[in-house]
Design a protein around this motif. Structure first.
Motif: not given
Length: 275
Positions: A47-66
Motif C-alpha cells: 500500500g505504500e510505494a517504496v523506491e530503493s535500489w543499488t548498483l554493484a559490480p556484477a558477480s563472478s564465479a571467483q568473486e561472488v559479491g566481493n
C-alpha cells in the motif's frame, strides 16, 4: 609576536588499481532475474510505494559479491569487458539511466562526482554500456554489460570516476506552484590505471598563519591555512602535520590533522586548523 608555521604531510599511495575479474558468463544483453532473497531483502510494505535500489559490480564465479568497486590496470589502446548489476529493492517498477562519469575532489578534499547534466571528459567517456536506459520490476535485478576502451594517447596513472544508476523524480519545490526534477543516483567507483610511468608527489602551497591575540601573553591561538596538491599521477592519501611556534621554535606545538583518504591526480585540498 613573531610566529612560524610549517605543514608536512606523510605520503602514502592509495592501493593501486588491479585487473578485476569480470563475470564468467556471457553478458549478452541486459537480463532481468529475481533478487536472491538471502542476499538482498526486499521491503514487503503493502500500500505504500517504496523506491530503493543499488548498483554493484556484477558477480563472478571467483568473486561472488566481493568486488567493492570496478578496478583495472589497462594498457593504452586496450579494451576490457565487464558488467554491473542494478537491484530494485523497492516494491514499484523503476526506470534507470545507467552511465559513467568522472570524479574529482571538492575544495576540502572529499570525493565527488560530476553532476548528471555535466558531460565527462576523462574515464567517463571511455566506458560504454550496452543499454543506458533500463526498467527493473520490483524485487528484480538486471545485469548490464559494458566495455572500457582506453585511448592510445591516454596519460599514464589513475583515472577515476563511477558507474551510476540514476532515477529522476518530480519533487515539490515547497512553494506549492513549481516542481523540481531530482536526480537520485547510486553506484560504484571506477578506477582505471593506465600502464606507464607512475609518479607519487604531494605539494604544499599557500601556507598562511593568522595569530589571534589574548590578554594572556601565552594564551593566544593561531589559524593555519594551506593547500595540499597531488602533483603526481596516482591517487594518494596522507596525514597532514602542522607545527606552530615562536622565534627559534619556542613554545612550538604540533597538530595531527584528519587523514586525507583519497586525493586524485591533479586535485587539491584547502585545509585549515586552529592551534
Amino acid at each position: 609576536p613573531a610566529l612560524f608555521a610549517a605543514a608536512l604531510i606523510a605520503l602514502l599511495p592509495v592501493d593501486g588499481a588491479s585487473a578485476s575479474t569480470p563475470p564468467t558468463s556471457d553478458p549478452g544483453s541486459p537480463s532481468t532475474t529475481p533478487i536472491d532473497a538471502n542476499a538482498v531483502a526486499v521491503d514487503p510494505t503493502q500500500g505504500e510505494a517504496v523506491e530503493s535500489w543499488t548498483l554493484a559490480p556484477a558477480s563472478s564465479a571467483q568473486e561472488v559479491g566481493n568486488r567493492p568497486n570496478l578496478s583495472y590496470t589497462i594498457a593504452p589502446g586496450d579494451t576490457v569487458s565487464d558488467a554491473v548489476t542494478v537491484y530494485n529493492l523497492g516494491n514499484v517498477p523503476l526506470v534507470f539511466r545507467v552511465y559513467a562519469t568522472d570524479a574529482f575532489n571538492n575544495d576540502d578534499g572529499t570525493f565527488a562526482l560530476l553532476a548528471g547534466d555535466k558531460p565527462p571528459v576523462d574515464v567517463g567517456t571511455w566506458l560504454k554500456v550496452d543499454q543506458e536506459a533500463i526498467s527493473v520490476p520490483p524485487g528484480m535485478q538486471t545485469t548490464i554489460p559494458f566495455t572500457i576502451t582506453v585511448p592510445r594517447d591516454a596519460s599514464p596513472g589513475d583515472h577515476v570516476g563511477a558507474v551510476l544508476a540514476s532515477s529522476a523524480t518530480l519533487s515539490n519545490s515547497g512553494d506549492g506552484q513549481t516542481s523540481l526534477t531530482v536526480d537520485r543516483r547510486t553506484g560504484t567507483r571506477l578506477f582505471v590505471r593506465v600502464a606507464g610511468d607512475l609518479r607519487t608527489e604531494f605539494g604544499i602551497t599557500a601556507l598562511e598563519t593568522d595569530y589571534h591575540h589574548s590578554v594572556n601573553s601565552f594564551g593566544g591561538s593561531a589559524t593555519v591555512h594551506f593547500r595540499v596538491e597531488n602533483r603526481g599521477n596516482v591517487r594518494l592519501s596522507g596525514t597532514p602535520l602542522v607545527e606552530v611556534g615562536g622565534p627559534f621554535g619556542m613554545l612550538s606545538k604540533t597538530i595531527k590533522m584528519p587523514k586525507i583518504s583519497e586525493l586524485l591526480p591533479g586535485e587539491h585540498a584547502d585545509l585549515s586548523v586552529e592551534v
